[in-house]
Design an enzyme around this catalytic site. Sequence first.
Site, PDB file in Angstrom:
ATOM      1  N   GLY A  99      -5.430   0.792   9.872  1.00 16.12           N
ATOM      2  CA  GLY A  99      -4.785   0.064  10.967  1.00 16.12           C
ATOM      3  C   GLY A  99      -5.431  -1.292  11.143  1.00 16.12           C
ATOM      4  N   ARG A 100      -4.917  -2.274  10.421  1.00 18.54           N
ATOM      5  CA  ARG A 100      -5.528  -3.612  10.405  1.00 18.54           C
ATOM      6  C   ARG A 100      -5.438  -4.292  11.767  1.00 18.54           C
ATOM      7  NH1 ARG A 100      -6.878  -6.986   6.534  1.00 18.54           N
ATOM      8  NH2 ARG A 100      -5.924  -5.654   4.931  1.00 18.54           N
TER       9      ARG A 100
ATOM     10  N   TYR B 179      -7.026   7.217   2.772  1.00 20.79           N
ATOM     11  CA  TYR B 179      -6.431   7.487   1.462  1.00 20.79           C
ATOM     12  C   TYR B 179      -5.765   8.858   1.421  1.00 20.79           C
ATOM     13  CZ  TYR B 179      -8.611   3.218  -0.112  1.00 20.79           C
ATOM     14  OH  TYR B 179      -8.967   1.898  -0.242  1.00 20.79           O
TER      15      TYR B 179
ATOM     16  N   ASP C 174       1.055   2.006   9.548  1.00 23.21           N
ATOM     17  CA  ASP C 174       0.591   1.359  10.779  1.00 23.21           C
ATOM     18  C   ASP C 174       1.678   1.318  11.850  1.00 23.21           C
ATOM     19  OD1 ASP C 174      -1.758   0.909   9.462  1.00 23.21           O
ATOM     20  OD2 ASP C 174      -1.391  -1.211   9.063  1.00 23.21           O
TER      21      ASP C 174
ATOM     22  N   GLY D 255       0.830  -1.203   0.000  1.00 28.02           N
ATOM     23  CA  GLY D 255       0.000   0.000   0.000  1.00 28.02           C
ATOM     24  C   GLY D 255       0.864   1.251   0.000  1.00 28.02           C
TER      25      GLY D 255
ATOM     26  N   ALA E 138      -4.435  10.273   4.087  1.00 33.41           N
ATOM     27  CA  ALA E 138      -3.269  10.165   4.958  1.00 33.41           C
ATOM     28  C   ALA E 138      -2.119   9.431   4.286  1.00 33.41           C
ATOM     29  CB  ALA E 138      -3.662   9.451   6.254  1.00 33.41           C
TER      30      ALA E 138
ATOM     31  N   GLU F 114      -9.629   0.838  11.756  1.00 27.13           N
ATOM     32  CA  GLU F 114     -10.403  -0.060  10.897  1.00 27.13           C
ATOM     33  C   GLU F 114     -10.300  -1.524  11.338  1.00 27.13           C
ATOM     34  OE1 GLU F 114      -8.910   0.192   6.912  1.00 27.13           O
ATOM     35  OE2 GLU F 114      -6.890  -0.428   7.472  1.00 27.13           O
TER      36      GLU F 114
END
Length: 405
Positions: free
Chosen positions: A201-202, A329, A157, A18, A331, A272
């Site tokens: 932030g998975r 997006y 992250d 990403g 950020a 998220e």
Amino acid sequence: MAAVNGSKPKIALLTAGGLAPCLSSAVGFLIEKYTLIDASIEIICYKSGYKGLLLGDSISVTPAVREQATALQLHGGSPIGNSRVKLTNVDDCIKRGLVQEGQIPLEIAAQQLQKDGVTVLHTIGGDDTNTQAAQVAKYLNEHNYNITVVGLPKTIDNDVYPIKQSLGAWTAAEEGAKFFFNLVNEMSANPRMLIIHECMGRDCGYLTAATAQAYTQMISALPFVPGLEFFKQKKCIHALYIPEIPIDIDAEAIRLENIMDKYDCVNIFLSEGAGVKDIVKKMEANGEEVPRDAFGHVKLDKVNPGAYFAKQFAEKVRADKVLVQKSGYMARSAAANAADRALIERCCQLAVQCGLQNNPGCIGEDEDQNDTLRAIEFPRIKGHKPFNIEQTWFKDLQTQIYSIQ
């Protein structure tokens, strides 16, 4: 210097995974640092990350590009493109046309590097990007072709072991705070407004927490007009939900309903990844297919945590209107800020030295070695590092958020 048969080194760059506010900056700094040492060192950039490597699609860094490289500090995104490709996911690589039936992506990538004469590969990406590169290097070394892989840790992250601060995370937090600084004014658009600000932030709550801290600092000195019932509390964060801390929705609903009654709005910062396990459990219990990417990660945009929490809280706090907005997006696609650029430059300076001295690893401040900036051994690089909720600044932030009456 890293070379084959005594010749000059040949450098390759790729960005993968990403986006993060460091990719353009890192590409620019690497080109500049190599050029300062020796402008005749050949540099190529693989287009769209591992996709370009598998397809042999690259761009040569010309003298004109070297002269213009400083301009990359002004841009977000990646000037050479990204993609999410997992070399060990053979079926996915075949499906996307990156390799043919019977081919092994890892071998194809290694053979392409050898064909291109690359002696130093710089990978700018997260833990998957860098560990994949290490596997490619291992394959080549086992086949008598020496290549040095030096990675740079990219992830907003900030969740890579054992790296203290990943590149781009500071900027992402700052940009997310700017986003909410404007968004929060929507609380005046409707009575009893519930706003959920969803941050990326998975598995790690760092970005949400750091964004909340940056936003809280932004409004700390703002003047307000209590005589118009325009209180600072209307713009404050009223709840912060991250994967590392369990959420008691019923208890929170009671607390937030009181805030809604008093200030006519509720503002929630949501990682998220918070609550995703619960969402996935419910989907699987209902017989629904859980969408996943090539790496096996749940596709968060498909399971939609923001909508889930909006549904959970809207009725309980008696919201008249609900607004769920994602800053991710904005950020992740920003240009690196001053703090990140300083860290990126330090990392790139060392990355170039390590590349030329045949010293492989992922460049970062090693938490296990007193935060020393060094080439960290690839076997020690791992993802999914949880956010440390025991840090003083985070505890202070929580106290400030949850003290609002």
